[in-house]
Design an enzyme around this catalytic site. Structure first.
Site, short mmCIF file in Angstrom:
data_model
loop_
_atom_site.label_atom_id
_atom_site.label_comp_id
_atom_site.label_asym_id
_atom_site.label_seq_id
_atom_site.Cartn_x
_atom_site.Cartn_y
_atom_site.Cartn_z
N SER A 45 0.96 -1.35 0.33
CA SER A 45 -0.61 -0.33 -0.52
C SER A 45 0.85 1.17 -0.26
O SER A 45 1.94 1.25 0.53
CB SER A 45 -0.81 0.30 0.80
OG SER A 45 -1.39 1.19 1.38
N TYR A 71 -2.39 -0.70 10.67
CA TYR A 71 -2.65 -1.24 9.49
C TYR A 71 -1.21 -0.44 8.40
O TYR A 71 -0.62 -1.23 7.88
CB TYR A 71 -3.74 -0.25 8.95
CG TYR A 71 -3.55 -0.60 6.47
CD1 TYR A 71 -4.47 -1.58 6.85
CD2 TYR A 71 -3.38 0.68 5.73
CE1 TYR A 71 -4.61 -2.44 5.05
CE2 TYR A 71 -3.00 0.05 4.85
CZ TYR A 71 -3.85 -1.40 4.36
OH TYR A 71 -4.27 -1.75 3.52
N LYS A 86 1.85 -2.80 6.49
CA LYS A 86 2.15 -2.18 5.51
C LYS A 86 3.83 -2.54 5.05
O LYS A 86 4.37 -2.89 4.69
CB LYS A 86 1.67 -1.48 4.62
CG LYS A 86 -0.12 -1.67 4.53
CD LYS A 86 0.04 -3.29 3.36
CE LYS A 86 -1.84 -3.65 3.50
NZ LYS A 86 -1.39 -4.86 2.52
N1 LIG Z 1 -8.66 -0.65 -1.20
C1 LIG Z 1 -8.12 -0.10 -1.25
O1 LIG Z 1 -8.33 1.23 -1.17
C2 LIG Z 1 -6.40 -0.49 -0.91
C3 LIG Z 1 -5.49 0.23 -1.13
C4 LIG Z 1 -4.24 0.26 -0.76
C5 LIG Z 1 -4.42 -1.36 -0.29
N2 LIG Z 1 -4.57 -2.22 -0.76
C6 LIG Z 1 -4.64 -3.73 -0.27
O2 LIG Z 1 -5.27 -4.21 -1.32
C7 LIG Z 1 -5.27 -5.78 -1.31
C8 LIG Z 1 -6.95 -6.30 -0.85
O3 LIG Z 1 -7.81 -5.15 -0.82
P1 LIG Z 1 -9.10 -4.74 -1.01
O4 LIG Z 1 -9.70 -3.88 -1.63
O5 LIG Z 1 -9.00 -6.21 -2.66
O6 LIG Z 1 -10.10 -5.79 0.05
P2 LIG Z 1 -11.15 -6.26 -0.61
O7 LIG Z 1 -12.33 -6.63 1.57
O8 LIG Z 1 -12.35 -6.16 -1.01
O9 LIG Z 1 -10.67 -7.84 -0.36
C9 LIG Z 1 -9.91 -9.09 0.68
C10 LIG Z 1 -10.19 -10.39 0.24
O10 LIG Z 1 -9.80 -10.67 1.56
C11 LIG Z 1 -9.99 -11.88 2.72
N3 LIG Z 1 -9.56 -12.14 3.62
C12 LIG Z 1 -9.85 -11.29 4.87
N4 LIG Z 1 -8.67 -12.18 5.54
C13 LIG Z 1 -8.75 -13.82 4.64
C14 LIG Z 1 -8.28 -14.76 5.93
N5 LIG Z 1 -7.68 -14.56 6.91
N6 LIG Z 1 -7.93 -15.90 4.76
C15 LIG Z 1 -8.22 -15.43 3.37
N7 LIG Z 1 -8.41 -14.28 2.79
C16 LIG Z 1 -8.40 -13.47 3.90
C17 LIG Z 1 -11.37 -11.28 2.64
O11 LIG Z 1 -12.15 -12.22 2.52
C18 LIG Z 1 -11.55 -10.87 0.81
O12 LIG Z 1 -12.32 -11.25 -0.30
C19 LIG Z 1 -5.64 -5.38 1.04
O13 LIG Z 1 -4.21 -6.49 0.97
C20 LIG Z 1 -5.69 -3.82 1.48
O14 LIG Z 1 -4.50 -3.39 1.96
C21 LIG Z 1 -6.02 -1.89 -0.48
#
Ligand SMILES: NC(=O)c1ccc[n+]([C@@H]2O[C@H](COP(=O)([O-])OP(=O)(O)OC[C@H]3O[C@@H](n4cnc5c(N)ncnc54)[C@H](O)[C@@H]3O)[C@@H](O)[C@H]2O)c1
Length: 249
Positions: free
Chosen positions: A140, A153, A157
C-alpha cells in the site's frame, strides 16, 4: 502471457484479488483462488470456469499455517507446479490506535503480514526446488508514507515492504523474484466499508490522488501481472506505486 503457468492469488473472492484472478485467467494461467469467504471464492471460480478458464477454489484462512501449507500443496498437487504467488489478502481496522485492542492488533498483523510469511514460506520451498518463481505482494502507499488515522495498518504494510525486499535479496540466487505494488485508494468493498458506504467521502478521497479519481482493481491487477511476467525479469525488490500520483507530492 501466462500460458501453462500456475498462479495462486490470496484474497481472491473480492476486490483487487478477484480482478487479479480474472486477469491471470484471461491470460491463460491456471488460477488457484484462496479466500476465507467460501461463497465468494466459489462464485469467482464458477464464473471463471463458465468462461472456459482453468481455476480452482481452496478455502483458506491465511492466518493459519496448516491452511497456507494446504493451499500451496493443493496448487502443486493439482497442477504440478507453482509459478506465481500473489499475496493480496488484507484487512483494514480503523479503530483509533490508542483505543485498539490487542485482539484487533493481532488480527491485523496476522491477516496482513503473517499470512504473507506463511504462504511465501511454503511457496518458496516449491520454487527453490525448481529454481524458478515469482512473488508479488500487495502492499500500500501506507507502506511508504503514514496514512492518517490507521497506524496499525500502516505498520503492517511497512512490514510487507521490508519482507518483499528481504525475499528479493535472499532468494534471487534461486531465480526467484519478489516485488510489491503500493496502491492508494482503490474502489473496492474494503474502501466502501472504511468510507461507511458514503459516496461523498469517497468523492473527497478521490481528490487526494492528483489524477483525481480512485484507482480501480484493474489498475492494480495490471501492475501485478506486469511484475509477475517475464517482462519484469530484471525487476526484484521493487515497490511499484499504483497511486494516481499520491506519493509524488
Ligand atoms: N482498497 C484499497 O484502497 C487498498 C489500498 C491499498 C492497499 N490495499 C490492499 O489490497 C489488498 C486487497 O484489498 P481489497 O481492497 O481488494 O479488499 P477486499 O476487502 O475487497 O478483499 C480482501 C479479501 O481478503 C479476504 N480475506 C481477509 N482475511 C482473510 C483471511 N484471514 N484468509 C483468507 N482471506 C481473507 C477477504 O475475504 C476478501 O475476499 C489488501 O492487502 C489491502 O490492504 C487496498
Amino acid at each position: 502471457m501466462f500460458e501453462d503457468k500456475v498462479v495462486v492469488v490470496t484474497g481472491a473472492a473480492s476486490g483487487i484479488g478477484r480482478q487479479t484472478a480474472i486477469d491471470f485467467a484471461r491470460q491463460s494461467a491456471k488460477v488457484v483462488v484462496a479466500d476465507i469467504d467460501e461463497k465468494g471464492g466459489a462464485e469467482v471460480v464458477a464464473a471463471l470456469r463458465s468462461d472456459g478458464h482453468d481455476a480452482v477454489f481452496v478455502p483458506t484462512d491465511l492466518t493459519v499455517e496448516a491452511d497456507c501449507r494446504n493451499l500451496i500443496t493443493s496448487a502443486v498437487d493439482g497442477y504440478g507446479r507453482l509459478d506465481v504467488l500473489v499475496n493480496n489478502a488484507g484487512i483494514e481496522i480503523t479503530t483509533p490506535f490508542h483505543e485498539m485492542s490487542e485482539l484487533e492488533w493481532d488480527r491485523l498483523v496476522d491477516t496482513n503480514l503473517k499470512s504473507m510469511f506463511l504462504c511465501s514460506k511454503h511457496a518458496l520451498r516449491e520454487m527453490i526446488a525448481v529454481t524458478s518463481g515469482v512473488i508479488v505482494n500487495v502492499c500500500s502507499v501506507s507502506g511508504l508514507v503514514a496514512w492518517p488515522g490507521i497506524a496499525a495498518y500502516n505498520a503492517t504494510k511497512g512490514g510487507v515492504m521490508m519482507l518483499t525486499k528481504s525475499l528479493a535479496v535472499d532468494y534471487a540466487r534461486y531465480n526467484i523474484r519478489a516485488n510489491c505494488v503500493c496502491p492508494s485508494i482503490i474502489d473496492t468493498p474494503m474502501t466502501d466499508v472504511s468510507n461507511g458506504h458514503d459516496a461523498e467521502i469517497k468523492e473527497q478521497k478521490a481528490k487526494l490522488n492528483p489524477i483525481g479519481r480512485l484507482g480501480t482493481p484493474e489498475d492494480v491487477s495490471n501492475a501485478i501481472l506486469f511484475l509477475a511476467s517475464d517482462k519484469s525479469s530484471f525487476i526484484t525488490g521493487s515497490a511499484l506505486t499504483v497511486d494516481g500520483g499520491y506519493t509524488a507530492i
